[in-house]
Design a protein around this motif. Sequence first.
Motif, PDB file in Angstrom:
ATOM      1  N   GLN A 158      56.226 -36.585 163.209  1.00  0.00           N
ATOM      2  CA  GLN A 158      57.568 -37.049 162.847  1.00  0.00           C
ATOM      3  C   GLN A 158      57.546 -38.445 162.233  1.00  0.00           C
ATOM      4  O   GLN A 158      58.539 -38.888 161.670  1.00  0.00           O
ATOM      5  CB  GLN A 158      58.469 -37.016 164.083  1.00  0.00           C
ATOM      6  N   HIS A 159      56.405 -39.115 162.378  1.00  0.00           N
ATOM      7  CA  HIS A 159      56.312 -40.499 161.886  1.00  0.00           C
ATOM      8  C   HIS A 159      54.829 -40.861 161.902  1.00  0.00           C
ATOM      9  O   HIS A 159      54.130 -40.560 162.862  1.00  0.00           O
ATOM     10  CB  HIS A 159      57.123 -41.381 162.830  1.00  0.00           C
ATOM     11  N   MET A 160      54.379 -41.502 160.833  1.00  0.00           N
ATOM     12  CA  MET A 160      52.938 -41.747 160.692  1.00  0.00           C
ATOM     13  C   MET A 160      52.461 -43.094 161.237  1.00  0.00           C
ATOM     14  O   MET A 160      51.285 -43.404 161.149  1.00  0.00           O
ATOM     15  CB  MET A 160      52.522 -41.628 159.222  1.00  0.00           C
ATOM     16  N   GLU A 161      53.354 -43.930 161.755  1.00  0.00           N
ATOM     17  CA  GLU A 161      52.860 -45.194 162.296  1.00  0.00           C
ATOM     18  C   GLU A 161      51.820 -44.858 163.374  1.00  0.00           C
ATOM     19  O   GLU A 161      52.023 -43.947 164.187  1.00  0.00           O
ATOM     20  CB  GLU A 161      54.007 -46.031 162.879  1.00  0.00           C
ATOM     21  N   PRO A 162      50.697 -45.584 163.384  1.00  0.00           N
ATOM     22  CA  PRO A 162      49.583 -45.167 164.250  1.00  0.00           C
ATOM     23  C   PRO A 162      49.889 -45.126 165.747  1.00  0.00           C
ATOM     24  O   PRO A 162      49.149 -44.473 166.493  1.00  0.00           O
ATOM     25  CB  PRO A 162      48.497 -46.203 163.934  1.00  0.00           C
ATOM     26  N   ASP A 163      50.955 -45.785 166.227  1.00  0.00           N
ATOM     27  CA  ASP A 163      51.258 -45.643 167.662  1.00  0.00           C
ATOM     28  C   ASP A 163      51.607 -44.195 168.002  1.00  0.00           C
ATOM     29  O   ASP A 163      51.557 -43.793 169.158  1.00  0.00           O
ATOM     30  CB  ASP A 163      52.359 -46.617 168.137  1.00  0.00           C
ATOM     31  N   HIS A 164      51.957 -43.396 166.987  1.00  0.00           N
ATOM     32  CA  HIS A 164      52.297 -41.984 167.215  1.00  0.00           C
ATOM     33  C   HIS A 164      51.313 -41.010 166.594  1.00  0.00           C
ATOM     34  O   HIS A 164      51.173 -39.902 167.075  1.00  0.00           O
ATOM     35  CB  HIS A 164      53.701 -41.691 166.669  1.00  0.00           C
ATOM     36  N   LEU A 187      63.585 -44.501 159.615  1.00  0.00           N
ATOM     37  CA  LEU A 187      63.713 -44.695 161.071  1.00  0.00           C
ATOM     38  C   LEU A 187      62.372 -44.356 161.711  1.00  0.00           C
ATOM     39  O   LEU A 187      62.277 -43.405 162.447  1.00  0.00           O
ATOM     40  CB  LEU A 187      64.785 -43.790 161.689  1.00  0.00           C
ATOM     41  N   HIS A 188      61.243 -44.906 161.371  1.00  0.00           N
ATOM     42  CA  HIS A 188      61.272 -46.265 160.938  1.00  0.00           C
ATOM     43  C   HIS A 188      60.554 -46.471 159.600  1.00  0.00           C
ATOM     44  O   HIS A 188      60.607 -47.541 159.016  1.00  0.00           O
ATOM     45  CB  HIS A 188      60.711 -47.079 162.121  1.00  0.00           C
ATOM     46  N   TRP A 189      59.884 -45.448 159.126  1.00  0.00           N
ATOM     47  CA  TRP A 189      59.194 -45.494 157.839  1.00  0.00           C
ATOM     48  C   TRP A 189      59.852 -44.472 156.910  1.00  0.00           C
ATOM     49  O   TRP A 189      60.690 -43.681 157.362  1.00  0.00           O
ATOM     50  CB  TRP A 189      57.694 -45.181 158.045  1.00  0.00           C
ATOM     51  N   CYS A 195      61.349 -39.456 167.762  1.00  0.00           N
ATOM     52  CA  CYS A 195      60.293 -40.460 167.579  1.00  0.00           C
ATOM     53  C   CYS A 195      60.803 -41.884 167.873  1.00  0.00           C
ATOM     54  O   CYS A 195      61.244 -42.132 168.971  1.00  0.00           O
ATOM     55  CB  CYS A 195      59.632 -40.342 166.211  1.00  0.00           C
ATOM     56  N   ASP A 196      60.778 -42.813 166.916  1.00  0.00           N
ATOM     57  CA  ASP A 196      61.150 -44.198 167.246  1.00  0.00           C
ATOM     58  C   ASP A 196      62.633 -44.349 167.629  1.00  0.00           C
ATOM     59  O   ASP A 196      62.978 -45.179 168.478  1.00  0.00           O
ATOM     60  CB  ASP A 196      60.870 -45.120 166.057  1.00  0.00           C
ATOM     61  N   ALA A 197      63.486 -43.589 166.960  1.00  0.00           N
ATOM     62  CA  ALA A 197      64.919 -43.738 167.228  1.00  0.00           C
ATOM     63  C   ALA A 197      65.210 -43.368 168.687  1.00  0.00           C
ATOM     64  O   ALA A 197      64.638 -42.413 169.209  1.00  0.00           O
ATOM     65  CB  ALA A 197      65.723 -42.846 166.289  1.00  0.00           C
ATOM     66  N   ASN A 203      63.937 -54.956 166.991  1.00  0.00           N
ATOM     67  CA  ASN A 203      62.580 -55.340 166.570  1.00  0.00           C
ATOM     68  C   ASN A 203      62.016 -54.357 165.544  1.00  0.00           C
ATOM     69  O   ASN A 203      61.361 -54.748 164.587  1.00  0.00           O
ATOM     70  CB  ASN A 203      61.603 -55.353 167.756  1.00  0.00           C
ATOM     71  N   ILE A 204      62.256 -53.084 165.761  1.00  0.00           N
ATOM     72  CA  ILE A 204      61.556 -52.067 164.966  1.00  0.00           C
ATOM     73  C   ILE A 204      62.405 -51.518 163.825  1.00  0.00           C
ATOM     74  O   ILE A 204      61.952 -51.409 162.692  1.00  0.00           O
ATOM     75  CB  ILE A 204      61.074 -50.902 165.882  1.00  0.00           C
ATOM     76  N   ILE A 205      63.666 -51.177 164.134  1.00  0.00           N
ATOM     77  CA  ILE A 205      64.470 -50.511 163.082  1.00  0.00           C
ATOM     78  C   ILE A 205      65.557 -51.438 162.536  1.00  0.00           C
ATOM     79  O   ILE A 205      66.303 -51.052 161.640  1.00  0.00           O
ATOM     80  CB  ILE A 205      65.128 -49.207 163.604  1.00  0.00           C
TER      81      ILE A 205
HETATM   82 FE   LIG Z   1      57.427 -46.831 164.028  1.00  0.00          FE
END
Ligand SMILES: [Fe+2]
Length: 407
Positions: free
Chosen positions: A82-88, A149-151, A168-170, A201-203
Amino acid sequence: MKTVEVREVLKDLIVLRAVDRDIKYFESLWEIPEGVTYNSYVLRTSEGSILFDTVKHGFSEEYVDALRRVTDLRDIKYVVIQHMEPDHSSSLKALSNLSDFRAEVLGHPLTAKLIKSLLGIDVKFRPVRDGEVLRLDDITLKFLHTPWLHWPETIFTHIEELSALMTCDAFGAYSVPPYSISDLTLLRTDYVKYMRKYFVNIIGHYRDNVVKALDKLSTLNLKIELIAPSHGAVLSGADVIKEVLNLYRSWAEAVPKDKKVVILYTSMYGYNEEIIRKLLSAVSKDNVDVKVFRFTSYHRDNVSDFLGEVIDAKVIVIATSTYDNSVFPITKYLLEVLLSKSNAEKPVYLITTYGWNDAASRELKNILMKSKFKLSRELSVNSLLTEADLQKLNDISKEILTYLDIS
Ligand SMILES: [Fe+2]
Ligand SMILES: Cc1cc2nc3c(=O)[nH]c(=O)nc-3n(C[C@H](O)[C@H](O)[C@H](O)COP(=O)(O)O)c2cc1C
Ligand SMILES: [Fe+2]
């Protein structure tokens, strides 16, 4: 210690959450003494399992072990990224190296490129369109593009039969809360602050897109009885869902709380500190909610908390000094992140101190002029307060109280 907890959220929906209490700076920026979790979810269906997101690298080994306890890896039919930021996404790399992992990866069209550039792996990938529906025998998934949200490649997934929304982040939060929150009282403890802080901080930079996503959800009229974010607690229960949807809209629109003042000050040798002490004694009435953030020789508050508090403040006060013919460096940084994350039409009172030339005042006014913040009044003090300065400070406190509707 690296822990990946496994809990059943609903029958057939399981959360695997990596608990990170060692992290100090999320994204190497935001101070989070409260820690964070990275949540991945497994949905069991009669046609095999579906995995939603993974967890941050560093937890990959424990994550794969936990996943094996929940499902045979050969039974995982799809991984929804759902989101490629490496934390996920980054544990997808460990999975892709395993011979018994054969799943097809689903995600936003942009995700294919990011899998290659961020993870350097080849996977079987299928892009999903906005609104696309995937039907398995007993489960219906609807994918929604929710850009920024967020990329840009972020998607939500709605699981119709469970009335569950994977976001995901939301709707995520910092901290290591109970794995599920279905009670308003529990939501309204510190958890809501961690949620707001994470949001800003994030979105925070993409708040307009949050409004668009919320509008999209209401237009689609999706049944949502459970929100499963990739940080923090799973949210359920009509009251909790209604409240978090409302809170998200109010934060996205930076709606102020009635009597909330946020004061930020820096002070090397105590000049600004003295001014703020006087201002505080004037505005600290019973029902005024004052949050003070200090950056001094003996104390430094968290920038991440400051940003979180600003988003629903009614009034902001900034007090700082001139340093090497410019604004005090920490304030420069604070203003930069403030304008990026919480830029909103709120009144700002500006107090600057100086020794021989108030460069801070000039620079800060220029910065604020280019923002949505409205400069209400300013006070430039040649270090020690004069009688005339005291009068102006008094006017500022009175104006703040009037603005807060307090006489
Ligand atoms: Fe993110
Ligand atoms: C390291 C340092 C650099 C400073 N640079 C300047 C400057 O360039 N221009 C100026 O007018 N004052 C300068 N000052 C004076 C401070 O701005 C002034 O004393 C101010 O009141 C300090 O407030 P504070 O103790 O609350 O930080 C400097 C002070 C220090 C300690
Ligand atoms: Fe995240």
